[in-house]
Scaffold this motif. Structure first.
Motif, mmCIF file in Angstrom:
data_model
loop_
_atom_site.group_PDB
_atom_site.id
_atom_site.type_symbol
_atom_site.label_atom_id
_atom_site.label_comp_id
_atom_site.label_asym_id
_atom_site.label_seq_id
_atom_site.Cartn_x
_atom_site.Cartn_y
_atom_site.Cartn_z
ATOM 1 N N ILE A 1 23.205 9.252 -13.760
ATOM 2 C CA ILE A 1 24.500 9.489 -14.399
ATOM 3 C C ILE A 1 25.589 9.393 -13.327
ATOM 4 O O ILE A 1 25.645 10.202 -12.399
ATOM 5 C CB ILE A 1 24.510 10.866 -15.083
ATOM 6 N N ALA B 1 22.505 4.569 -18.504
ATOM 7 C CA ALA B 1 22.897 5.907 -18.956
ATOM 8 C C ALA B 1 24.106 5.833 -19.885
ATOM 9 O O ALA B 1 24.163 6.522 -20.913
ATOM 10 C CB ALA B 1 23.195 6.802 -17.754
ATOM 11 N N GLN B 2 25.073 4.997 -19.540
ATOM 12 C CA GLN B 2 26.253 4.839 -20.385
ATOM 13 C C GLN B 2 25.876 4.224 -21.729
ATOM 14 O O GLN B 2 26.381 4.638 -22.781
ATOM 15 C CB GLN B 2 27.290 3.975 -19.672
ATOM 16 N N ALA C 1 29.749 7.257 -12.611
ATOM 17 C CA ALA C 1 30.833 6.430 -13.143
ATOM 18 C C ALA C 1 30.981 5.190 -12.267
ATOM 19 O O ALA C 1 31.220 5.296 -11.054
ATOM 20 C CB ALA C 1 32.147 7.217 -13.161
ATOM 21 N N ARG D 1 24.488 6.663 -23.911
ATOM 22 C CA ARG D 1 25.463 7.730 -24.167
ATOM 23 C C ARG D 1 24.926 9.089 -23.737
ATOM 24 O O ARG D 1 25.093 10.097 -24.430
ATOM 25 C CB ARG D 1 25.869 7.733 -25.641
ATOM 26 N N SER E 1 25.128 11.923 -20.776
ATOM 27 C CA SER E 1 25.964 12.364 -19.661
ATOM 28 C C SER E 1 25.481 13.690 -19.083
ATOM 29 O O SER E 1 26.157 14.267 -18.223
ATOM 30 C CB SER E 1 27.427 12.509 -20.122
ATOM 31 N N THR E 2 24.339 14.171 -19.536
ATOM 32 C CA THR E 2 23.826 15.464 -19.068
ATOM 33 C C THR E 2 22.567 15.268 -18.236
ATOM 34 O O THR E 2 21.601 14.652 -18.678
ATOM 35 C CB THR E 2 23.497 16.386 -20.262
ATOM 36 N N SER E 3 22.598 15.790 -17.043
ATOM 37 C CA SER E 3 21.416 15.810 -16.178
ATOM 38 C C SER E 3 20.829 17.221 -16.232
ATOM 39 O O SER E 3 21.527 18.201 -15.962
ATOM 40 C CB SER E 3 21.809 15.470 -14.746
ATOM 41 N N ALA F 1 23.248 3.212 -13.856
ATOM 42 C CA ALA F 1 24.402 3.891 -14.455
ATOM 43 C C ALA F 1 24.783 3.251 -15.783
ATOM 44 O O ALA F 1 25.171 3.944 -16.737
ATOM 45 C CB ALA F 1 25.586 3.849 -13.491
ATOM 46 N N CYS G 1 29.691 9.316 -7.909
ATOM 47 C CA CYS G 1 28.643 10.257 -8.282
ATOM 48 C C CYS G 1 29.200 11.678 -8.258
ATOM 49 O O CYS G 1 30.054 12.011 -7.422
ATOM 50 C CB CYS G 1 27.459 10.130 -7.332
ATOM 51 N N LYS G 2 28.716 12.516 -9.151
ATOM 52 C CA LYS G 2 29.273 13.854 -9.328
ATOM 53 C C LYS G 2 29.225 14.668 -8.046
ATOM 54 O O LYS G 2 30.148 15.433 -7.732
ATOM 55 C CB LYS G 2 28.532 14.587 -10.441
#
Length: 286
Positions: free
Chosen positions: A123, A217-218, A125, A221, A223-225, A214, A136-137
């Motif tokens: 996950i 994952a998009q 962007a 849909r 968005s939760t790890s 990525a 990455c987050k």
């Protein structure tokens, strides 16, 4: 020679020329017909045996994904034409929830790796201006860790070897993506081809894998790890706690569902005999 004989001679010559010209015309007609027949035959043969383009992936007709992404899927995903059950983990390399799920699956992999495969969907962007092509987050260190895990998965000799690599990284969680030697040590200790791993991790192959991951994952849909899919269907989520897990979330629960989902020709592992499919399995086509 009198005039009558002269006229008779001219008449005979004219008749000879007519016969000669008629013969030439006939030969020309025969040749023309032969060429035409050959052209028709050639056209029919080409029409019958030409390898016309095959239908493209249905997603292309829907416009869901770009052509190059679909092609990359088949190049990069070793399970694209496999009988094995595909388990997708939507995760982040520096996410504690991902580590928790991966620890649960260590027992699953040990038990049923012969009938399953793993796909990591990270996950993140996408950002072409970012260091690794994505935001990455948990920062660039996480992107680095994501790439290392994807490269280890791509160049694994088998699934248990990759899982040894993954558990090695997770045991040094704070250093994932920060310690340049950690991934190499884990790759070597797990029995991976370290040369292929390094080439992938440090060059464009690794970034391409991260981009594709990525996008996966998009496309799903998610968005939760950490989120778990089995054969393309949502199965469970761990985000501080387990939820949306109608079939349970223990190693045995996942083993049961993978055994039930397997439809291949290779015999199931003996452990599958310990589990009976649940109503959850039947309703979801597992």
């Amino acid at each position: 020679m009198d005039e009558s004989e002269h006229l008779l001679g001219q008449s005979r010559a004219a008749q000879t020329n007519k016969v000669r010209y008629a013969g030439r015309s006939t030969r020309r007609l025969v040749a023309t017909v032969a060429v035409s027949v050959m052209l028709v035959f050639t056209f029919v043969a080409v029409a019958m045996f030409r390898p016309w383009p095959l239908p493209t992936h249905t997603a292309l007709h829907r416009g869901d994904r770009k052509l190059e992404n679909i092609v990359d899927d088949f190049k990069s995903d070793p399970t694209a034409k496999s009988e094995k059950v595909l388990v997708e983990l939507f995760v982040m390399s520096r996410c504690p929830d991902a580590v928790k799920v991966e620890e649960v699956f260590s027992s699953v992999v040990t038990s049923v790796h012969s009938i399953m495969d793993i796909q990591l969907n990270f996950i993140a962007a996408l950002n072409p201006n970012a260091t690794f092509g994505a935001d990455c987050k948990h920062g660039d260190a996480e992107c680095r860790g994501n790439i290392d895990e994807l490269c280890a998965l791509r160049h694994r000799p088998d699934l248990p070897s990759f899982w040894r690599f993954l558990l090695c990284l997770n045991s040094h969680f704070e250093d994932i993506g920060r310690d340049g030697d950690l991934s190499l040590k884990c790759a070597s200790g797990a029995g991976l081809d370290t040369a292929a791993f390094l080439t992938c991790s440090l060059q464009n192959e690794g970034r391409s894998l991260l981009k594709q991951s990525a996008e996966n994952a998009q496309f799903a849909r998610v968005s939760t790890s950490a989120t778990v899919f089995i054969n393309g269907k949502p199965r469970c989520v761990e985000d501080g706690d387990w939820y949306d897990c109608p079939g349970g979330h223990t190693p045995g629960d996942f083993i049961r569902d993978i055994c039930a989902a397997y439809k291949g020709s290779t015999p199931r592992p003996s452990i599958c005999a310990q589990y009976k499919p649940t109503t959850f399995n039947d309703d979801d086509g597992y």
